[in-house]
Design a protein around this motif. Structure first.
Motif, PDB file in Angstrom:
ATOM      1  N   THR A   5       0.823  -1.167   0.066  1.00  0.00           N
ATOM      2  CA  THR A   5       0.103  -0.059  -0.110  1.00  0.00           C
ATOM      3  C   THR A   5       0.927   1.217   0.015  1.00  0.00           C
ATOM      4  O   THR A   5       0.205   2.306  -0.217  1.00  0.00           O
ATOM      5  CB  THR A   5      -1.001  -0.038   1.243  1.00  0.00           C
ATOM      6  OG1 THR A   5      -0.030  -0.003   2.424  1.00  0.00           O
ATOM      7  CG2 THR A   5      -1.914  -1.168   1.260  1.00  0.00           C
ATOM      8  N   ASN A   6       2.063   1.094   0.133  1.00  0.00           N
ATOM      9  CA  ASN A   6       3.043   2.379   0.244  1.00  0.00           C
ATOM     10  C   ASN A   6       3.343   2.706  -1.149  1.00  0.00           C
ATOM     11  O   ASN A   6       4.768   2.629  -1.520  1.00  0.00           O
ATOM     12  CB  ASN A   6       4.136   2.024   1.214  1.00  0.00           C
ATOM     13  CG  ASN A   6       4.936   1.077   0.835  1.00  0.00           C
ATOM     14  OD1 ASN A   6       4.611  -0.056   0.198  1.00  0.00           O
ATOM     15  ND2 ASN A   6       6.262   0.787   1.269  1.00  0.00           N
ATOM     16  N   TYR A   7       2.824   2.780  -2.125  1.00  0.00           N
ATOM     17  CA  TYR A   7       3.057   2.892  -3.636  1.00  0.00           C
ATOM     18  C   TYR A   7       3.248   4.529  -3.609  1.00  0.00           C
ATOM     19  O   TYR A   7       2.809   5.208  -2.617  1.00  0.00           O
ATOM     20  CB  TYR A   7       2.126   2.422  -4.418  1.00  0.00           C
ATOM     21  CG  TYR A   7       0.531   2.458  -3.933  1.00  0.00           C
ATOM     22  CD1 TYR A   7      -0.070   3.815  -3.953  1.00  0.00           C
ATOM     23  CD2 TYR A   7       0.021   1.394  -3.877  1.00  0.00           C
ATOM     24  CE1 TYR A   7      -1.677   3.548  -3.532  1.00  0.00           C
ATOM     25  CE2 TYR A   7      -1.349   1.404  -3.238  1.00  0.00           C
ATOM     26  CZ  TYR A   7      -2.018   2.229  -3.339  1.00  0.00           C
ATOM     27  OH  TYR A   7      -3.380   2.415  -2.858  1.00  0.00           O
ATOM     28  N   PRO A   8       3.910   4.803  -4.825  1.00  0.00           N
ATOM     29  CA  PRO A   8       4.211   6.377  -5.069  1.00  0.00           C
ATOM     30  C   PRO A   8       3.197   7.005  -4.903  1.00  0.00           C
ATOM     31  O   PRO A   8       1.995   6.799  -5.367  1.00  0.00           O
ATOM     32  CB  PRO A   8       5.055   6.424  -6.310  1.00  0.00           C
ATOM     33  CG  PRO A   8       5.476   4.878  -6.507  1.00  0.00           C
ATOM     34  CD  PRO A   8       4.428   4.136  -5.877  1.00  0.00           C
ATOM     35  N   ARG A   9       3.264   8.582  -4.387  1.00  0.00           N
ATOM     36  CA  ARG A   9       2.218   9.338  -4.497  1.00  0.00           C
ATOM     37  C   ARG A   9       1.686   9.401  -5.869  1.00  0.00           C
ATOM     38  O   ARG A   9       2.561   9.547  -6.820  1.00  0.00           O
ATOM     39  CB  ARG A   9       2.726  10.889  -3.835  1.00  0.00           C
ATOM     40  CG  ARG A   9       1.575  11.900  -3.590  1.00  0.00           C
ATOM     41  CD  ARG A   9       2.231  13.026  -2.794  1.00  0.00           C
ATOM     42  NE  ARG A   9       1.579  14.333  -2.853  1.00  0.00           N
ATOM     43  CZ  ARG A   9       1.806  15.269  -3.753  1.00  0.00           C
ATOM     44  NH1 ARG A   9       2.809  15.004  -4.459  1.00  0.00           N
ATOM     45  NH2 ARG A   9       1.076  16.214  -3.697  1.00  0.00           N
ATOM     46  N   ARG A  10       0.566   9.833  -6.089  1.00  0.00           N
ATOM     47  CA  ARG A  10      -0.177  10.081  -7.351  1.00  0.00           C
ATOM     48  C   ARG A  10      -0.416   8.788  -8.236  1.00  0.00           C
ATOM     49  O   ARG A  10      -0.921   8.965  -9.355  1.00  0.00           O
ATOM     50  CB  ARG A  10       0.687  11.258  -8.137  1.00  0.00           C
ATOM     51  CG  ARG A  10       0.830  12.591  -7.742  1.00  0.00           C
ATOM     52  CD  ARG A  10       1.318  13.525  -8.625  1.00  0.00           C
ATOM     53  NE  ARG A  10       1.458  14.803  -8.030  1.00  0.00           N
ATOM     54  CZ  ARG A  10       2.087  15.848  -8.554  1.00  0.00           C
ATOM     55  NH1 ARG A  10       2.778  15.575  -9.556  1.00  0.00           N
ATOM     56  NH2 ARG A  10       1.810  17.245  -7.795  1.00  0.00           N
ATOM     57  N   THR A  11      -0.019   7.707  -7.735  1.00  0.00           N
ATOM     58  CA  THR A  11      -0.172   6.238  -8.329  1.00  0.00           C
ATOM     59  C   THR A  11      -1.851   6.311  -8.657  1.00  0.00           C
ATOM     60  O   THR A  11      -2.639   6.521  -7.409  1.00  0.00           O
ATOM     61  CB  THR A  11       0.048   5.168  -7.604  1.00  0.00           C
ATOM     62  OG1 THR A  11       1.564   5.480  -7.415  1.00  0.00           O
ATOM     63  CG2 THR A  11      -0.305   4.081  -8.186  1.00  0.00           C
ATOM     64  N   LYS A  12      -2.387   5.822  -9.702  1.00  0.00           N
ATOM     65  CA  LYS A  12      -3.566   5.889 -10.053  1.00  0.00           C
ATOM     66  C   LYS A  12      -3.983   4.154  -9.643  1.00  0.00           C
ATOM     67  O   LYS A  12      -3.334   3.523 -10.175  1.00  0.00           O
ATOM     68  CB  LYS A  12      -4.032   6.269 -11.425  1.00  0.00           C
ATOM     69  CG  LYS A  12      -3.539   7.871 -11.582  1.00  0.00           C
ATOM     70  CD  LYS A  12      -3.893   7.883 -13.255  1.00  0.00           C
ATOM     71  CE  LYS A  12      -3.887   9.378 -13.462  1.00  0.00           C
ATOM     72  NZ  LYS A  12      -2.368  10.013 -12.840  1.00  0.00           N
TER      73      LYS A  12
END
Length: 307
Positions: A21-28
């Motif tokens: 769940t700690n994917y990069p910010r602005r990941t769609k």
């Protein structure tokens, strides 16, 4: 050191696998649909050998196939003007039928240059007997079987319906399984009247309609043409399994009136029949195989599937 890493790998199940769940910010993020079902094509099976031909069944299964689970069967007879069939022609058209929980089996029959009428009917019944004997290994619920056909395949499916287990067209007295319902998609119903109606083709001479009964001219052989037609076998005592008829009213190959004849003959003998017209549809094609048409077929299957 590399060996120690391998030894430490945990073989997660899907349920145990932690979600990142700690994917990069602005990941769609796309929300996956856990109820979504895909389909896959199984290995072709030879159900018999006749006239030097290995006749095949092509199976398409829901992706979530479980080893011991049985699925209702949608057996389809491919249209081809009674010539060699392309068993893939309707695989994508019927995808939603498969993903709604049915196994699709497409049956190959001997073409008219190898076997005249009633070879195609005999082959379809032979294929069904093969499935009956191997239903467990094929994951088929033999108590929920439906038989369909389009065009020349609709002719074959309708003949199967009219003669199912009455042995008027058969090669053995071995009992066939019960069928929950039959489907005729723009099929030929009366060879004797093929050239009576508006069409883009001359069915009278040297056509698929004459080839299937081995003659040069329909009008000179009307009795033979009629005897190779589904309507010939419908009477008060013939099979009464549910029949669904669907036809486009701009069909340039098999006149729409062919299905009118079949429906009226069925109605006159109080058969369990439903008739749908696909407005503006030609002989199959994208307009015919629209969502509404497939939904009607699925509704018919679900109505008569024994839960």
């Amino acid at each position: 050191m590399r060996g120690n890493v391998k030894d430490s790998i945990i073989k997660y199940t899907y349920d145990d696998m932690p979600k990142v769940t700690n994917y990069p910010r602005r990941t769609k993020v796309i929300k996956g649909d856990k109820k979504n079902v895909r389909a896959f094509i199984g290995k072709d099976i030879v159900y018999c050998e006749k006239d030097g031909m290995e006749l095949k069944l092509r199976f398409i299964y829901p992706e979530q196939l479980k080893e011991n689970e049985k699925y209702p069967l949608f057996l389809h007879v491919q249209g081809s003007a009674w010539m060699k069939q392309d068993l893939n022609e309707h695989v994508l058209d019927f995808k939603d039928i498969v993903t709604s929980g049915y196994v699709l089996a497409i049956v190959e029959y001997r073409p008219s240059n190898v076997a005249l009428f009633p070879g195609q009917v005999l082959d379809t019944k032979c294929a069904m007997r093969y499935i009956q004997k191997h239903s467990n290994e094929l994951n088929i619920d033999i108590n929920n079987v439906f038989i369909s056909g389009d065009s020349s395949g609709g002719h074959t499916a309708s003949l199967c319906w009219a003669t199912w287990n009455n042995y008027k067209i058969d090669y053995t007295n071995e009992l066939l399984c019960d069928v929950r319902g039959f489907i005729n998609l723009y099929g030929v119903s009366n060879l004797a009247t093929m050239n009576k109606y508006c069409s883009a083709f001359d069915h009278e001479r040297n056509s698929p309609a004459t080839d299937i009964i081995g003659v040069d001219c329909l009008s000179d052989n009307l009795d033979l043409a009629l005897q190779a037609s589904p309507i010939f076998y419908i009477n008060d005592y013939s099979n009464d399994d549910p029949l669904l008829i669907i036809h486009g009213n701009k069909d340039r190959v098999v006149p729409f009136e062919q299905s009118i004849e079949l429906y009226e003959k069925c109605s006159s003998h109080n058969k369990n029949v439903d008739f749908y017209c696909v407005d503006d549809a030609d002989h199959g094609g994208s307009l015919f195989y629209c969502k509404d048409t497939i939904d009607i077929i699925i509704s018919f299957l679900r109505k008569y599937t024994n839960k």
